[in-house]
Write an enzyme that holds these catalytic residues in place. Structure first.
Site, PDB file in Angstrom:
ATOM      1  N   ASN A 274       0.241  -1.268   0.162  1.00  0.00           N
ATOM      2  CA  ASN A 274       0.024   0.014  -0.347  1.00  0.00           C
ATOM      3  C   ASN A 274       1.107   1.669  -0.383  1.00  0.00           C
ATOM      4  OD1 ASN A 274      -2.856  -0.233   0.634  1.00  0.00           O
ATOM      5  ND2 ASN A 274      -2.196  -1.683   1.054  1.00  0.00           N
TER       6      ASN A 274
ATOM      7  N   HIS B  22      -8.606  -0.490   5.785  1.00  0.00           N
ATOM      8  CA  HIS B  22      -9.088  -2.234   6.597  1.00  0.00           C
ATOM      9  C   HIS B  22      -8.886  -2.933   5.547  1.00  0.00           C
ATOM     10  CE1 HIS B  22      -9.685  -4.863   9.481  1.00  0.00           C
ATOM     11  NE2 HIS B  22     -10.652  -4.808   9.539  1.00  0.00           N
TER      12      HIS B  22
ATOM     13  N   MET C  73       0.239  -3.012  12.014  1.00  0.00           N
ATOM     14  CA  MET C  73      -0.802  -3.693  12.740  1.00  0.00           C
ATOM     15  C   MET C  73      -0.846  -3.581  13.909  1.00  0.00           C
ATOM     16  SD  MET C  73      -1.639  -4.844  10.441  1.00  0.00           S
ATOM     17  CE  MET C  73      -2.392  -7.140  10.600  1.00  0.00           C
TER      18      MET C  73
HETATM   19  C1  GRF Z   1      -3.340  -4.532   3.718  1.00  0.00           C
HETATM   20  O1  GRF Z   1      -3.954  -5.844   3.338  1.00  0.00           O
HETATM   21  C2  GRF Z   1      -4.462  -3.744   4.859  1.00  0.00           C
HETATM   22  O2  GRF Z   1      -5.329  -3.551   4.577  1.00  0.00           O
HETATM   23  C3  GRF Z   1      -3.612  -4.594   6.259  1.00  0.00           C
HETATM   24  O3  GRF Z   1      -2.253  -4.867   5.946  1.00  0.00           O
HETATM   25  C4  GRF Z   1      -2.464  -5.148   5.033  1.00  0.00           C
HETATM   26  C5  GRF Z   1      -0.773  -4.575   4.280  1.00  0.00           C
HETATM   27  O4  GRF Z   1      -0.060  -5.032   2.962  1.00  0.00           O
HETATM   28  N1  GRF Z   1      -4.240  -3.478   7.495  1.00  0.00           N
HETATM   29  P1  GRF Z   1       0.336  -3.589   2.760  1.00  0.00           P
HETATM   30  O5  GRF Z   1       1.734  -4.211   4.055  1.00  0.00           O
HETATM   31  O6  GRF Z   1       0.398  -3.257   2.469  1.00  0.00           O
HETATM   32  O7  GRF Z   1       1.492  -4.543   1.610  1.00  0.00           O
END
Ligand code: GRF
Length: 213
Positions: A22, A115, A96
């Site tokens: 992300n 989320h 997290m």
């Molecule tokens: C995502 O699916 C987000 O929704 C969740 O953790 C994941 C993180 O993925 N909270 P990344 O580290 O951005 O690849």
């Protein structure tokens, strides 16, 4: 609650814990336009997202709880680091951990999270697994403001999809990621443009340029 557009470019701090896909979506679609990612903070030393940030020439710092007396001390240091970089918005992109009350209040109305469920369904960890265990037929992604609860702040954007009968979790995760990589940058972009506002009489009612024209 919604941040005023206070600087040019709009300064974003991104918090991560892992892969950072992300974060990468934000870097690829927003960074360097009217929006600048001015720092990436990770709760995990080994997070791949730290490498992604450094490759993009962005300062990255690790805020591991074990390096601090307790969570409040870690969050105070993290908050100071973000404040030093004069962030307009804090984006939780796969961060997290639960942030402490003082941190949330310090950046009140200026923290967003992505989320992998249609909140208020399935907050907290393992949201996709929770949804599959429940047997839902529709899933989705939510981008929301962060308050002091767990995934409980006002919704900014949501997108849903129907589940195929064959519930291959890896394929579902991949599909959810694709949605996240569009929805989170879109929400950040709308906020940066001043297109997100909250009705003072109903703080859960978030107006966005997309929904309200
Ligand atoms: C995502 O699916 C987000 O929704 C969740 O953790 C994941 C993180 O993925 N909270 P990344 O580290 O951005 O690849």
């Amino acid at each position: 609650m919604v941040p005023p557009v206070s600087s040019d470019p709009f300064r974003v701090g991104v918090l991560i814990s892992g892969e950072g896909s992300n974060l990468q979506a934000i870097l690829d679609t927003l960074h360097g336009s009217e929006i600048e990612v001015v720092g990436v903070a990770s709760s995990q030393r080994q997070a791949h997202g730290v490498e992604r940030a450094r490759q993009a020439g962005i300062e990255a710092e690790v805020f591991d709880r074990s390096d601090h007396a307790d969570r409040d001390a870690r969050d105070a240091a993290l908050g100071n680091w973000l404040a030093d970089r004069r962030v307009d918005l804090v984006v939780l992109a796969g961060f997290m951990e639960i942030l402490s009350g003082p941190f949330i209040r310090r950046f009140e109305g200026r923290i967003v999270n992505v989320h992998p469920s249609l909140l208020p369904a399935f907050p907290g960890v393992r949201a996709i697994e929770q949804a599959l265990d429940y047997g839902v037929q529709v899933m989705g992604v939510t981008v929301h403001f962060v308050d002091e609860g767990v995934d409980s702040g006002p919704v900014i954007l949501q997108e849903c999809f129907e589940l195929p009968y064959a519930r291959d979790i890896e394929a579902i995760e991949e599909h959810i990621h694709q949605i996240e990589h569009r929805l989170l940058p879109r929400a950040v972009s709308l906020i940066a443009a001043g297109s997100v506002s909250i009705d003072a009489d109903n703080p859960r009612s978030v107006r966005t340029g997309v929904r309200d024209g």
